[in-house]
Design an enzyme around this catalytic site. Sequence first.
Site, short mmCIF file in Angstrom:
data_model
loop_
_atom_site.label_atom_id
_atom_site.label_comp_id
_atom_site.label_asym_id
_atom_site.label_seq_id
_atom_site.Cartn_x
_atom_site.Cartn_y
_atom_site.Cartn_z
N ASP A 119 2.65 -39.31 -25.68
CA ASP A 119 2.58 -38.41 -26.83
C ASP A 119 1.33 -37.55 -26.68
O ASP A 119 0.24 -38.08 -26.50
CB ASP A 119 2.52 -39.23 -28.13
N GLU A 130 7.63 -35.33 -24.91
CA GLU A 130 8.34 -34.43 -25.82
C GLU A 130 8.32 -33.02 -25.25
O GLU A 130 7.36 -32.64 -24.60
CB GLU A 130 7.63 -34.38 -27.17
N CYS A 133 10.12 -44.82 -37.64
CA CYS A 133 9.41 -46.08 -37.41
C CYS A 133 9.83 -46.67 -36.05
O CYS A 133 11.01 -46.85 -35.79
CB CYS A 133 9.73 -47.07 -38.53
N CYS A 186 11.58 -50.38 -36.98
CA CYS A 186 12.88 -50.55 -37.66
C CYS A 186 13.75 -49.28 -37.63
O CYS A 186 14.86 -49.27 -38.16
CB CYS A 186 12.66 -50.99 -39.10
N CYS A 217 4.94 -48.43 -42.47
CA CYS A 217 6.33 -48.55 -42.92
C CYS A 217 6.53 -49.80 -43.77
O CYS A 217 5.80 -50.79 -43.63
CB CYS A 217 7.24 -48.60 -41.68
N CYS A 245 8.63 -51.99 -43.48
CA CYS A 245 9.03 -53.15 -42.67
C CYS A 245 7.82 -53.93 -42.16
O CYS A 245 7.98 -54.96 -41.50
CB CYS A 245 9.90 -52.72 -41.50
N ASP A 249 -0.02 -41.88 -33.53
CA ASP A 249 0.33 -41.35 -32.20
C ASP A 249 0.91 -42.44 -31.29
O ASP A 249 1.73 -42.15 -30.43
CB ASP A 249 -0.89 -40.71 -31.53
ZN LIG Z 1 9.73 -49.80 -40.15
#
Ligand SMILES: [Zn+2]
Length: 185
Positions: free
Chosen positions: A4, A93, A147, A150, A165, A167, A174
């Site tokens: 990244d 990317e 995420c 998840c 997140c 989760c 990054d």
């Molecule tokens: Zn998550």
Amino acid sequence: MGVDIGLRQLAVASVQSPAGKEINRQFHNGNQVGFIRKKYRSLRRKLGQTKKINAIEKINDKEQRWMTDLNHKISRQLINFAVQEGVGTIVMENLENIRQTAQSLNRADRNLHNWSFYQLQNFIEYKAKLTGIKVEYVDPKYTSQCCSKCSQVKKSNRKRNLYSCDCGNHIHADLNASRNISCLG
Ligand SMILES: [Zn+2]
């Protein structure tokens, strides 16, 4: 290995196993770049008042050479790291996303960043191919919002440097993106 490329962290690499588990990572932060660029900017401002165009151009060249040097160093370290980890493919990317992350900057800064990001990617690609590592590019959509644990996509999960997140995934934003990039490849 996902890489990244960004502003605060110039490059974050995440090496993943075929099963999608992170094996190792490497950060290249941009603190030094911010410092050097401030120095050149203030030099230019001083000269601007006396209209010494040649001197300003010389400073621009110097700054670009410094940035090019740094990009060579970072790409070299990333490739050494990839070889050491036995990486077969590097995933990055395409540059559309970088333009978006740089939206908060003024135009001159944005141009320099775009130029520098693009150069860093080119150096990584070039050096990877010399060592027989494949390079792939992925659609950057959602890599920073999704995420890595998840797969939930939520824009508000990303707050500056932190990705957080529901989760239970709380990691450097990054690093989250580089994990997503490497599993998309
Ligand atoms: Zn998550």
